[in-house]
Enzyme design. Structure first.
Site, short mmCIF file in Angstrom:
data_model
loop_
_atom_site.label_atom_id
_atom_site.label_comp_id
_atom_site.label_asym_id
_atom_site.label_seq_id
_atom_site.Cartn_x
_atom_site.Cartn_y
_atom_site.Cartn_z
N ASP A 151 -4.26 5.13 -7.96
CA ASP A 151 -2.69 4.95 -8.70
C ASP A 151 -2.27 6.08 -9.01
OD1 ASP A 151 -2.47 2.33 -7.64
OD2 ASP A 151 -2.94 1.48 -9.59
N HIS B 41 -9.74 2.52 -8.46
CA HIS B 41 -8.31 2.12 -8.08
C HIS B 41 -7.35 2.79 -9.01
CE1 HIS B 41 -5.08 0.05 -5.71
NE2 HIS B 41 -4.51 -0.06 -7.03
N HIS C 287 0.29 3.66 -3.25
CA HIS C 287 -0.78 3.70 -2.48
C HIS C 287 -0.63 4.49 -1.24
CE1 HIS C 287 -2.25 -0.43 -4.19
NE2 HIS C 287 -2.05 0.67 -5.23
N HIS D 293 1.05 2.98 -14.24
CA HIS D 293 2.12 3.67 -13.64
C HIS D 293 3.10 4.02 -14.74
CE1 HIS D 293 0.69 2.57 -9.77
NE2 HIS D 293 0.76 1.02 -10.08
ZN LIG Z 1 -2.50 0.33 -7.28
#
Ligand SMILES: [Zn+2]
Length: 309
Positions: free
Chosen positions: A243, A239, A82, A266
């Site tokens: 990321d 969001h 973030h 991720h």
């Molecule tokens: Zn995140």
């Protein structure tokens, strides 16, 4: 008026403190200006030696629930994404991030505090052009039900993200964000989220020790448990886009291209960067078209893909 093409740093040091989402430790960070081509370097000030960790995908040691980077002496910092996303959004290229513990503070679960702090502190334009590349051919990666592709787009980064959750509220949210747009507030204010029924599982794995309704959206069946509900209708997918750009900053470049992803995260982002740079190396210049004024881009492409290096 600042040029989009030149590298940037922060005008003055800027500090934050708070709790780490996964470890629950309290930490302070101090973002300091840095010279051209430094990149983003974390400095673990609680560690005496070998305490610098370059924010690069080659240093990613874990991408389970958050992105963790580790240097060759096993000194690490986690949940960097973030903060990195805030650098992506504000155009920051070069900073030293002092940190006195193992995890970046989660703040409110979004990049809001970081982005607003950087804008309020000020941004300095530097004298060297940004490290940027344009992709020339589409490249994609599929892992199980997750998919990501990057295709040519000369005009900055566009991200088309689709979620695919069984939960009714999160559902199949989809959004397309063009990072050339000035108004990215819905992206950088969007918070991390989880399903209520996953909390115990996540905690058993040793994560989310600092998690609370102050730093994450919690969804229980058809209900959002946070008072006040969502900050924007597409907060979940927004969001995930946040990321993604945080992880993409780990490429060391501003990537011009259109990203299309379904169920990204991720692990997929980092695996994709590994594949991307691997193919660039194998196929030399096939995939890369250096922008004008930007010399040596090919030479700067990392030539090793060792994870945890
Ligand atoms: Zn995140």
């Amino acid at each position: 008026m600042m040029s989009k093409n030149f590298q940037k740093t922060i005008s003055k040091p800027l500090e934050f403190e708070g709790v780490g989402l996964h470890t629950g430790v309290k930490s302070k960070i101090k973002i300091r200006p840095a010279s051209e081509n430094t990149g983003v370097v974390f400095e673990r000030i609680d560690v005496k030696k070998n305490n610098l960790i370059l924010a690069n995908f080659k240093n990613v040691s874990s991408s389970v629930l958050c992105t963790k980077i580790t240097n060759s002496k096993n000194v690490s910092v986690s949940t960097v994404e973030h903060l990195l996303a805030s650098f992506y959004i504000t155009g920051i290229d070069n900073v030293i991030v002092e940190i006195d513990n193992i995890e970046v503070p989660i703040m409110d679960g979004s990049s809001k505090d970081f982005v607003e702090g950087i804008y309020n502190t000020g941004i300095d334009e530097q004298t060297v052009v940004k490290n940027t590349f344009n992709i020339e051919k589409k490249i994609d990666l599929k892992i199980d039900n997750k998919f990501i592709s990057l295709e040519p787009n000369d005009n900055g980064l566009v991200v088309d993200f689709k979620l695919n959750y069984k939960n009714d509220i999160i559902g199949n949210q989809r959004n397309v964000i063009n990072f050339n747009d000035k108004e990215l507030k819905d992206v950088y204010t969007s918070r991390t989220f989880c399903l209520f029924e996953d909390i115990e599982k996540i905690k058993k794995l040793g994560f989310a020790k600092g998690g609370s309704l102050d730093n994450a959206i919690v969804v229980k069946e058809n209900e959002i448990l946070n008072i006040g509900g969502l900050r924007n209708k597409l907060e979940f997918v927004n969001h995930k886009i946040l990321d993604l750009v945080g992880d993409f900053l780990l490429s060391g470049y501003r990537i011009n291209g259109k990203v299309t992803t379904i169920e990204g995260g991720h692990n997929l982002s980092i695996s994709f960067l590994q594949k991307l740079f691997n193919e660039i190396i194998i196929k030399k210049e096939v995939f890369v078209k250096p922008i004008k004024n930007s010399k040596n881009i090919i030479q700067k492409v990392p030539n090793q893909l060792a994870v945890n290096s």
